[in-house]
Scaffold this motif. Sequence first.
Motif, mmCIF file in Angstrom:
data_model
loop_
_atom_site.group_PDB
_atom_site.id
_atom_site.type_symbol
_atom_site.label_atom_id
_atom_site.label_comp_id
_atom_site.label_asym_id
_atom_site.label_seq_id
_atom_site.Cartn_x
_atom_site.Cartn_y
_atom_site.Cartn_z
ATOM 1 N N UNK A 236 -0.953 72.160 44.788
ATOM 2 C CA UNK A 236 -0.767 71.182 45.861
ATOM 3 C C UNK A 236 -1.444 71.662 47.136
ATOM 4 N N UNK A 237 -1.235 72.936 47.493
ATOM 5 C CA UNK A 237 -1.847 73.483 48.702
ATOM 6 C C UNK A 237 -3.352 73.695 48.544
ATOM 7 N N UNK A 238 -3.796 73.928 47.323
ATOM 8 C CA UNK A 238 -5.240 74.039 47.101
ATOM 9 C C UNK A 238 -5.914 72.680 47.283
ATOM 10 N N UNK B 42 -3.957 71.841 54.386
ATOM 11 C CA UNK B 42 -3.143 71.678 55.586
ATOM 12 C C UNK B 42 -1.698 71.398 55.157
ATOM 13 N N UNK B 43 -0.880 72.435 55.271
ATOM 14 C CA UNK B 43 0.472 72.336 54.736
ATOM 15 C C UNK B 43 1.331 71.325 55.489
ATOM 16 N N UNK B 44 1.056 71.156 56.762
ATOM 17 C CA UNK B 44 1.792 70.153 57.520
ATOM 18 C C UNK B 44 1.563 68.752 56.982
ATOM 19 N N UNK C 52 10.995 68.667 47.023
ATOM 20 C CA UNK C 52 10.440 69.905 47.574
ATOM 21 C C UNK C 52 10.736 71.090 46.672
ATOM 22 N N UNK C 53 12.003 71.263 46.306
ATOM 23 C CA UNK C 53 12.371 72.442 45.522
ATOM 24 C C UNK C 53 11.755 72.425 44.125
ATOM 25 N N UNK D 270 10.119 75.495 42.013
ATOM 26 C CA UNK D 270 10.655 75.875 40.706
ATOM 27 C C UNK D 270 9.593 75.813 39.620
ATOM 28 N N UNK D 271 8.799 74.758 39.625
ATOM 29 C CA UNK D 271 7.794 74.575 38.573
ATOM 30 C C UNK D 271 6.418 75.125 38.959
ATOM 31 N N UNK D 272 6.337 75.790 40.111
ATOM 32 C CA UNK D 272 5.123 76.460 40.579
ATOM 33 C C UNK D 272 3.931 75.500 40.706
ATOM 34 N N UNK D 273 4.231 74.276 41.121
ATOM 35 C CA UNK D 273 3.149 73.315 41.352
ATOM 36 C C UNK D 273 2.715 73.301 42.815
ATOM 37 N N UNK D 274 3.356 74.130 43.636
ATOM 38 C CA UNK D 274 3.016 74.136 45.054
ATOM 39 C C UNK D 274 1.640 74.755 45.305
ATOM 40 N N UNK D 275 1.262 75.692 44.448
ATOM 41 C CA UNK D 275 -0.060 76.314 44.607
ATOM 42 C C UNK D 275 -1.188 75.296 44.475
#
Length: 275
Positions: A102-104, A108-110, A90-91, A95-100
């Motif tokens: 991922x959410x795109x 649905x974040x859940x 998760x972290x 840290x590597x800003x790959x969450x953006x």
Amino acid sequence: MHALAAEFQKTFTTRMWWLLAILLVGYVALLAGGFGAFLGWAIDDPEAAAAAGGAGGPPLPVGADPAPLVYSFATSIGYVFPVLLGTLAVTGEFRHRTLTPTFLATPKRGVVLTGKLVSQIVIGALFGVLGFAASVGAGAGALAAFGVDTGLDSSDTWAMIGRGILAMALWAAIGVGLGSVVPNQVAAIVIVIAFTQFVEPVLRLMASLSDLTAEIGKFLPGAASDALVGASFYSIASVGTSVSLEWWQGGLVLAGYAALLSLIGGLTTWRGDVS
């Protein structure tokens, strides 16, 4: 299913999972083999062991089965590795800003968080298999060298190993939950190491000093994990009162920690803006 497949790919295309797996196997094999050799010597030469124990007597309580104590090093000591891997799953995204992206890809974040939980539970179980392979391999070899029964022909031993693999899977889920609550990777790693290696062992030792605190201490995550597995080095290292949950209660407590942390993270950090 696409989110789940993506989470597996994120883990297995990095080096972190197999580096932690190697550390787990080496660490557990060293401790289980060493402790197994020590117990084997103590059982083979009880007079020398009693003399070495001094006023405290022999290092192993009368009637205690040495094999489960040795094999359970996979969980009682090695559980920190699946926790770390789950936290990093998760972290690392923060840290590597790959969450953006991922959410795109999965708005649905859940679903994303569920994918991380399920994937890390499976990988945590894999770590459990590796950890017990190391502890059983090294520990049984050390016990057998002193003519001590390894217990590998007992269904109770294999049931304990199965529960231990489940415990490792639940620890990985706890790591995911913690990472979702504390997205800062350095802070999360410090919390994991400090709590598992220092804070909780001290709390468990202090809790065993009285009957009242022992009843509270059995709900600590490490104590619940040991209860689920059914054996632990801490059972002979503790002083004072020793109280534990039933194995299924320990599993429910561990699952409860994972669910609570994931729920808190899903309602707070996971809903925040990312960039």
